[in-house]
Design an enzyme around this catalytic site. Structure first.
Site, PDB file in Angstrom:
ATOM      1  N   SER A  80       0.841  -1.205   0.000  1.00  0.00           N
ATOM      2  CA  SER A  80       0.000   0.000   0.000  1.00  0.00           C
ATOM      3  C   SER A  80       0.875   1.254   0.000  1.00  0.00           C
ATOM      4  CB  SER A  80      -0.944  -0.014   1.208  1.00  0.00           C
ATOM      5  OG  SER A  80      -0.208  -0.257   2.382  1.00  0.00           O
ATOM      6  N   LEU A  97       5.780   3.718  -3.489  1.00  0.00           N
ATOM      7  CA  LEU A  97       6.504   3.150  -4.632  1.00  0.00           C
ATOM      8  C   LEU A  97       5.618   2.165  -5.394  1.00  0.00           C
ATOM      9  CD1 LEU A  97       9.224   2.656  -6.201  1.00  0.00           C
ATOM     10  CD2 LEU A  97       9.563   0.734  -4.650  1.00  0.00           C
ATOM     11  N   LYS A 151       2.394   2.035  -5.477  1.00  0.00           N
ATOM     12  CA  LYS A 151       1.287   2.704  -6.168  1.00  0.00           C
ATOM     13  C   LYS A 151       1.758   3.500  -7.375  1.00  0.00           C
ATOM     14  CE  LYS A 151      -1.714   4.789  -3.283  1.00  0.00           C
ATOM     15  NZ  LYS A 151      -2.285   5.116  -1.972  1.00  0.00           N
ATOM     16  N   HIS A 189      16.978   2.134 -10.909  1.00  0.00           N
ATOM     17  CA  HIS A 189      15.949   2.330 -11.939  1.00  0.00           C
ATOM     18  C   HIS A 189      16.492   3.012 -13.193  1.00  0.00           C
ATOM     19  CE1 HIS A 189      15.469   6.438 -10.349  1.00  0.00           C
ATOM     20  NE2 HIS A 189      14.841   6.723 -11.465  1.00  0.00           N
ATOM     21  N   HIS A 248      23.154   5.695  -9.736  1.00  0.00           N
ATOM     22  CA  HIS A 248      22.771   6.023 -11.118  1.00  0.00           C
ATOM     23  C   HIS A 248      23.937   6.585 -11.946  1.00  0.00           C
ATOM     24  CE1 HIS A 248      18.988   5.528  -9.239  1.00  0.00           C
ATOM     25  NE2 HIS A 248      18.811   6.755  -8.837  1.00  0.00           N
TER      26      HIS A 248
HETATM   27  C1  BG6 Z   1      16.039   8.559  -7.223  1.00  0.00           C
HETATM   28  C2  BG6 Z   1      16.537   9.545  -6.214  1.00  0.00           C
HETATM   29  O1  BG6 Z   1      16.798   7.377  -7.174  1.00  0.00           O
HETATM   30  O2  BG6 Z   1      16.148   9.132  -8.518  1.00  0.00           O
HETATM   31  C3  BG6 Z   1      15.774  10.853  -6.298  1.00  0.00           C
HETATM   32  O3  BG6 Z   1      16.379   8.993  -4.911  1.00  0.00           O
HETATM   33  C4  BG6 Z   1      15.816  11.391  -7.713  1.00  0.00           C
HETATM   34  O4  BG6 Z   1      16.286  11.813  -5.395  1.00  0.00           O
HETATM   35  C5  BG6 Z   1      15.378  10.317  -8.686  1.00  0.00           C
HETATM   36  O5  BG6 Z   1      14.915  12.496  -7.767  1.00  0.00           O
HETATM   37  C6  BG6 Z   1      15.564  10.769 -10.126  1.00  0.00           C
HETATM   38  O6  BG6 Z   1      14.990   9.804 -10.970  1.00  0.00           O
HETATM   39  P1  BG6 Z   1      14.396  10.209 -12.371  1.00  0.00           P
HETATM   40  O7  BG6 Z   1      14.037   8.905 -13.003  1.00  0.00           O
HETATM   41  O8  BG6 Z   1      13.223  11.089 -12.116  1.00  0.00           O
HETATM   42  O9  BG6 Z   1      15.485  10.940 -13.080  1.00  0.00           O
END
Ligand code: BG6
Length: 498
Positions: free
Chosen positions: A28, A31, A33, A194, A256
């Site tokens: 619930s 993330l 949702k 991601h 990232h």
């Molecule tokens: C997340 C960070 O991993 O990535 C956030 O915790 C950041 O702080 C976000 O805003 C950025 O992701 P995207 O896909 O919107 O560039």
């Protein structure tokens, strides 16, 4: 845009997952949702979720299956009502207390029941969409209930998907890793970044290794430097609780940014298999020169946007950084002497993520009086978001009777392709977790290497890299410009995409 006869001779490797059950802890939560249900519904609509597959949400709130289906219905956009209903028929809910061993016993019985009912193989993907501090107790309980044990005959698997943060420095990351490996084998662990689910990030490998023309110039002989930017216009929003513990270096660079750097700079893997790709990544990260701790201020800039300290939940004297720019050097043959400048920040002038490969000047100009050094260097920009695509800027003759030279942009946009419907990062990653493909997930050794690089910076930058305050809506602090200026270079401006 270039006239492109799109996807001529295209070739798809499309594999649909075998049937199985996806168990979502934190069902619930935000993330689940915002990202997971919409992504799963998209996969379902594209025929990439097996007919017999099931989703089981777990959380504390007491919902019936029916009430839970209605709870997530508003998150399912883009399909017809009958598609939504069909999808929801595959969704179940199991409430309980994550700390109570009985919950895991009853969950196990529920899963057995669902699998018996539909003759499903017992493939289970367990997604922990919750804070990392809950991983160890949940995994211990799952393990005690036998829910992480894979049958010896290999007839089915158990995968666990985890979200960052994977530690906050080298020691805590090692401790977390030890705990994870107490209950799971590495090939059961799917650590999400991601950014690796983004099409444009995956495209870096295709661009480099499925074309002949880039690889010969992808090195120190032809490339002057590389700029990697992840700029956001948003501030810390409602996440001060997390952000005050993390800061930008941990939040963006350790994962990232470093992953993208590795994709752009690594050697060609022996094959496109998960371990071959991840072997090359870790090798590249090991080749990054450790920062010179005695002269950190010359290669790292730390900033905070004006007004950050007044954001709800932020300490009035917070020294947490919302901006970092840094120069990385890679000590290998390919990249000898080529700086990689990385910057990321919140509340900047534009939302823009890109990797710009800036080539060297031509060695000699015959177009006198234009000197070689006056010509703009060729630049290839891999646009990660929001205007996904690629742009190659070259020198060309401007039309007309005079001899005028100027930069010409060959600009390719994914959005202009017919059928270029966007594919959310989480769709790709959920699909791969259900397929058992770990290529886009982070392996334990990459995490360790990245913390080896950044932990000394975090421990030493206090005095050497004073926190520079920058105004919202700008390109970051002055110090960031100076970082490149000292090397005779400048950042690409953060112009918002039209
Ligand atoms: C997340 C960070 O991993 O990535 C956030 O915790 C950041 O702080 C976000 O805003 C950025 O992701 P995207 O896909 O919107 O560039």
């Amino acid at each position: 845009m270039l006239e492109s006869n799109y996807w001529r001779g295209n070739f798809c490797i499309e594999v649909s997952p075998a049937p199985g059950t996806l168990v979502i802890f934190g069902a619930s939560g935000d993330l689940a949702k915002r990202k997971l249900y919409p992504a799963l519904f998209h996969l379902f609509r594209r025929g990439l979720m097996h007919e017999e597959s099931r989703i089981v949400g777990c959380a504390r709130t007491a919902y019936s299956d029916e009430a839970f289906r209605e709870h997530i219905r508003p998150e399912l956009s883009g399909g017809s009502e009958s598609q939504v209903n069909d999808f929801l028929k595959r969704v179940y809910y199991h409430a309980g207390d994550y700390f109570a061993p009985e919950f895991y016993g009853s969950l196990g019985r529920r899963l057995d029941e669902l699998e018996r009912g539909c003759e499903l193989p017992a493939n289970r993907t367990i997604y922990l969409a919750m804070p990392a501090k809950l991983y160890p107790p949940i995994l211990e309980n799952l393990s005690n209930a036998g829910l992480l044990t894979e049958p010896e005959d290999g007839s089915s698997w158990r995968h666990v998907v985890l979200e960052k943060p994977f530690g906050r420095d080298f020691d805590s990351a090692e401790a977390l890793d030890l705990q994870l490996h107490r209950y799971l084998k590495e090939d059961q662990i799917y650590r999400i970044d991601h950014y690796l689910g983004k099409d444009t990030v995956q495209n870096i490998l295709m661009l480099r290794f499925a074309n002949l023309i880039f690889e010969p110039v992808w090195n120190a002989h032809y490339i002057d430097h590389v700029q990697l930017t992840v700029a956001e216009t948003l501030g810390v929003e409602h996440r001060a609780g997390y952000y005050e513990q993390a800061g930008l270096l941990r939040d963006m660079f350790q994962n990232h940014m470093l992953e993208m750097l590795a994709m752009a700079a690594m050697e060609m893997p022996a094959s496109f298999s998960p371990d071959a790709v991840r072997d090359e990544k870790v090798k590249l990260i090991r080749s990054i020169r450790p920062f010179d701790l005695a002269r950190l201020g010359e290669s790292v800039v730390r900033g905070q946007y004006a007004g950050y300290r007044s954001e709800p939940g932020v300490a009035p004297d917070s020294t947490i950084e919302t901006f970092v720019a840094a120069r990385f050097m890679i000590d290998n043959w390919r990249w000898k002497g080529v700086p990689f400048y990385l910057r990321s920040g919140k509340k900047l002038a534009a939302r823009k993520s890109e990797i710009a490969i800036v080539f060297k000047h031509v060695p000699h100009s015959i177009f006198t009086p234009i000197r070689a050094a006056d010509m703009q260097p060729d630049t290839l920009v891999l646009k990660v978001q929001p205007d996904e695509g690629m742009e190659l800027t070259i020198q060309a003759k401007q039309p007309g009777p005079k001899l005028c030279m100027g930069g010409l942009s060959l600009n390719f946009r994914y959005s202009e392709l017919p059928g270029g419907e966007s594919f959310e990062a989480y769709e790709r990653l959920l699909l791969d977790a259900m397929l058992g493909d770990q290529t886009l997930f982070i392996r334990s050794d990459v995490i360790a290497e990245s913390w080896k690089l950044f932990t000394p910076v975090l421990e030493n930058w206090g005095e050497q890299c004073p926190l520079a305050v920058y105004e919202s809506g700008t390109d970051g602090p002055e110090e960031s410009f100076r970082l490149l200026f000292r090397d005779g270079r400048e950042w690409r401006p953060l112009v918002p995409e039209l």
